[in-house]
Write a protein that holds these residues in place. Structure first.
Motif, PDB file in Angstrom:
ATOM      1  N   GLU A  97      40.202  66.186  57.073  1.00 48.66           N
ATOM      2  CA  GLU A  97      40.214  66.362  55.575  1.00 48.66           C
ATOM      3  C   GLU A  97      41.484  65.990  55.147  1.00 48.66           C
ATOM      4  O   GLU A  97      42.424  66.898  55.535  1.00 48.66           O
ATOM      5  CB  GLU A  97      39.695  67.685  55.255  1.00 48.66           C
ATOM      6  N   VAL A  98      41.630  65.027  53.900  1.00 50.41           N
ATOM      7  CA  VAL A  98      43.143  64.793  53.881  1.00 50.41           C
ATOM      8  C   VAL A  98      43.245  64.710  52.355  1.00 50.41           C
ATOM      9  O   VAL A  98      42.303  64.138  51.739  1.00 50.41           O
ATOM     10  CB  VAL A  98      43.486  63.308  54.323  1.00 50.41           C
ATOM     11  N   SER A  99      44.452  65.239  51.847  1.00 55.64           N
ATOM     12  CA  SER A  99      44.600  65.071  50.584  1.00 55.64           C
ATOM     13  C   SER A  99      45.049  63.590  49.882  1.00 55.64           C
ATOM     14  O   SER A  99      45.392  62.597  50.822  1.00 55.64           O
ATOM     15  CB  SER A  99      45.809  65.761  49.893  1.00 55.64           C
ATOM     16  N   ALA A 159      34.492  61.258  50.231  1.00 60.44           N
ATOM     17  CA  ALA A 159      35.225  62.167  49.541  1.00 60.44           C
ATOM     18  C   ALA A 159      34.565  63.181  49.149  1.00 60.44           C
ATOM     19  O   ALA A 159      33.531  63.277  48.843  1.00 60.44           O
ATOM     20  CB  ALA A 159      35.993  61.579  48.318  1.00 60.44           C
ATOM     21  N   THR A 160      35.555  64.679  48.804  1.00 57.95           N
ATOM     22  CA  THR A 160      34.772  65.866  48.441  1.00 57.95           C
ATOM     23  C   THR A 160      35.000  65.760  47.006  1.00 57.95           C
ATOM     24  O   THR A 160      35.707  65.006  46.283  1.00 57.95           O
ATOM     25  CB  THR A 160      35.491  67.039  49.007  1.00 57.95           C
ATOM     26  N   PRO A 161      34.315  66.742  46.265  1.00 54.62           N
ATOM     27  CA  PRO A 161      34.336  66.680  44.889  1.00 54.62           C
ATOM     28  C   PRO A 161      35.590  66.889  44.425  1.00 54.62           C
ATOM     29  O   PRO A 161      35.819  66.656  43.178  1.00 54.62           O
ATOM     30  CB  PRO A 161      33.380  67.883  44.389  1.00 54.62           C
ATOM     31  N   ASP A 162      36.433  67.631  45.020  1.00 52.79           N
ATOM     32  CA  ASP A 162      37.820  67.736  44.523  1.00 52.79           C
ATOM     33  C   ASP A 162      38.951  66.723  45.120  1.00 52.79           C
ATOM     34  O   ASP A 162      40.138  66.727  45.343  1.00 52.79           O
ATOM     35  CB  ASP A 162      38.241  69.057  45.036  1.00 52.79           C
ATOM     36  N   ASP A 163      38.514  65.581  45.499  1.00 57.04           N
ATOM     37  CA  ASP A 163      39.106  64.333  45.834  1.00 57.04           C
ATOM     38  C   ASP A 163      39.580  64.422  47.173  1.00 57.04           C
ATOM     39  O   ASP A 163      40.725  63.842  47.234  1.00 57.04           O
ATOM     40  CB  ASP A 163      39.941  63.853  44.684  1.00 57.04           C
ATOM     41  N   LEU A 223      38.092  56.772  44.523  1.00 57.26           N
ATOM     42  CA  LEU A 223      39.335  56.645  44.798  1.00 57.26           C
ATOM     43  C   LEU A 223      39.922  55.385  44.934  1.00 57.26           C
ATOM     44  O   LEU A 223      39.155  54.462  45.528  1.00 57.26           O
ATOM     45  CB  LEU A 223      39.684  57.476  46.154  1.00 57.26           C
ATOM     46  N   PRO A 224      41.126  55.051  44.686  1.00 57.77           N
ATOM     47  CA  PRO A 224      41.505  53.822  44.676  1.00 57.77           C
ATOM     48  C   PRO A 224      41.627  53.211  46.224  1.00 57.77           C
ATOM     49  O   PRO A 224      41.899  54.035  47.233  1.00 57.77           O
ATOM     50  CB  PRO A 224      42.919  53.766  44.110  1.00 57.77           C
TER      51      PRO A 224
END
Length: 105
Positions: A91-93, A67-71, A33-34
């Motif tokens: 856990e954050v989007s 990060a999780t596999p779904d970012d 992730l950036p």
């Protein structure tokens, strides 16, 4: 003598095209992730934990964990409100939406 290589050569683009669009093999690492996204996730988690413990944001320290596999971001947050270092996990989007807050005490 006849050459039968032509039909195979002519079909090669179709065979290769059949592989396009296939999902990545399982176990493939997601792209990192950036840094700005990680910082947004840390800030959102810090705000959520501060509100959760009814303390100012300056009393919590969010730290990027992965990060999780779904970012979705995983952020660890320590606080100094309780007189002990209670640890929270968020856990954050990528947009900063906090899906869950958990803690060890």
């Amino acid at each position: 003598m006849r050459c039968f290589a032509f039909p195979l050569v002519a079909l090669a683009p179709l065979l290769v095209a059949g592989c396009a669009g296939q999902p990545a093999p399982q176990g493939a690492a997601p792209a990192p992730l950036p840094e700005a996204t990680k910082q947004r996730m840390e800030a959102a988690c810090g705000l959520a934990v501060a509100a959760h413990i009814d303390a100012p944001v300056s009393d919590v320290l969010p730290v990027w964990s992965g990060a999780t596999p779904d970012d979705r971001g995983l952020v660890t947050v320590g606080d100094k409100v309780t007189g002990q270092q209670r640890i929270h996990f968020c856990e954050v989007s990528a947009t900063g939406q906090v899906y869950a807050i958990r803690h060890n005490l």
